[in-house]
Design a protein around this motif. Structure first.
Motif: not given
Ligand SMILES: Cc1ncc(COP(=O)(O)O)c(C=O)c1O
Length: 390
Positions: A157-168
């Motif tokens: 159930g871990t949510l990844q930090d897609i906001a940070a990854i998307g920015e990168i």
């Protein structure tokens, strides 16, 4: 039977069934038939579903490709991007992805692509199961064709930090695909804000029917081009040919409506409460059970997910004795394989720890009474296995 395996699939909501029914006997036209009202009515249903689903993720209707589910969506995203390259490139993914991402990636590795499978935080770290965005940034090269990191994990159930990854990824103009199969309908998702280029989802994980899903493919700004994987009648702009599954698409759209209402209400808190009740009751009966992944209180864990270890107990034996409880020891697609869960192994757990782990997925139709009954049943199974009896 008490169903606590909602990560594998969910019961179709009766309101979804109701919405689908007319598509079998009234609006049964082929959405590709433009010469009569049967076809045009069916097309309207598809258009309105695309609008509805795209609204939910802040996309536009022409950015939704309907598929048969997330396995196909993941394949379309990965193969569709990689096959467009003239020479092999580099793919970045994580060690905890679903096989429907890992296997297509491995296919391109065999064809000469280089692959970085990012590790995740260990079980004893501050962020178990999470990809470190800085580590991802360091892995990118001029040859990176695609980053594929899932939004919500199907086991822990871990949510990844897609906001940070998307920015990168956006800063480096590298395409980002995310497998949102477990997160869609359970948390708000804004593909614009998260800078996602491609996103997979599947209706049967959010109380819709099986055999239908979608891929969000960015068309605004940086337009994503994919090689088609299924050729034929040229439906869906040729990206995915085949007669549209109108009943499934209508069902998926209705399922999204319901999720969107539930998300604004107290459903997420209710599911989290049921999950916590289950865990507390299991611990009361069997002693402290280590949680796999982030702490249950973490906002970066799906509130409906519990994955924990039953030290000294074999998960398969527990399931055999507690046979009125539908749970699993891993992902449904791989639970027939004898190999231990690659997700739990990626956390650094040894084989014993993996074999004593169970995954629970709480769903919309679970009640507190069921949760208490399920916990008590597992506690008595655990005691029986420990030879203590009740
Ligand atoms: C994270 C994840 N990705 C992909 C899939 C495959 O989805 P589908 O069953 O729609 O092919 C699943 C299903 O278990 C999943 O949990």
């Amino acid at each position: 039977m008490i169903y606590l395996d909602n990560h594998a699939t969910t019961r179709v909501d009766p309101r979804v069934v109701q919405a689908m029914t007319p598509t079998f006997d009234l609006n049964y036209g082929n959405a590709g038939s433009v010469t009569h009202t049967h076809g045009m009515d069916a097309w309207e249903l598809v258009e309105s579903a695309a609008e509805n689903i795209s609204d939910f993720i802040n996309a536009s209707p022409d950015e939704i490709v309907f598929t048969s589910g997330a396995t196909e969506s993941n394949n379309l995203a990965i193969r569709g991007v990689c096959e467009r390259r003239k020479t092999p490139g580099h793919i970045v993914t994580s060690q905890v992805e679903h096989k429907a991402v890992l296997d297509p990636v491995a296919r391109f590795e065999k064809l000469g692509f280089s692959v970085t499978r990012l590790p995740v935080g260990r079980f004893d770290s501050g962020a178990p199961g999470r990809v470190c965005p800085e580590q991802l940034a360091d892995a990118l090269t001029d040859q990176t064709a695609l980053v594929s990191v899932m939004l919500g994990n199907n086991e822990i159930g871990t949510l990844q930090d897609i906001a940070a990854i998307g920015e990168i990824c956006a800063q480096r103009s590298i395409l980002l695909h995310t497998d949102a199969t477990q997160a869609m309908g359970k948390i708000p998702i804004d593909v614009e804000a998260l800078k996602i280029d491609l996103m997979s989802f599947s209706a049967h994980k959010f109380y819709g029917p099986k055999g239908v899903g979608g891929l969000y493919v960015r068309q605004r700004g940086k337009r994503v081009r994919l090689n088609s994987q299924i050729d034929g009648g040229g439906q869906q702009a040729g990206i995915r040919s085949g007669t549209l599954n109108v009943p499934g698409i209508v069902g998926m759209s209705r399922a999204i409506d319901l999720c969107s209402v539930e998300l604004c209400g107290d459903d997420p808190d209710r599911l989290r409460g049921l999950r916590d009740l289950l865990y507390e009751r299991l611990c009361e009966g069997l002693g402290e059970l280590p949680v796999n992944g982030l702490a249950l209180s973490s906002a970066d864990r799906l509130g409906c997910n519990l994955n924990c270890r039953f030290p000294g107990l074999n998960a398969s034996s527990l399931m055999t004795i507690a046979d009125t409880i539908a749970v699993s020891s891993g992902s449904a697609c791989t639970s027939a394989e004898p190999e231990p869960s690659h997700v739990l192994r990626a956390l650094g757990l040894d084989e014993d720890a993996v074999h004593c782990s169970l995954r629970f997925g709480i769903g919309r139709f679970n009640t507190p009474t069921e949760i208490i009954e399920a916990a008590d049943c597992l506690v008595s199974a655990g005691k029986e296995l420990r030879g203590l009896g009740d």
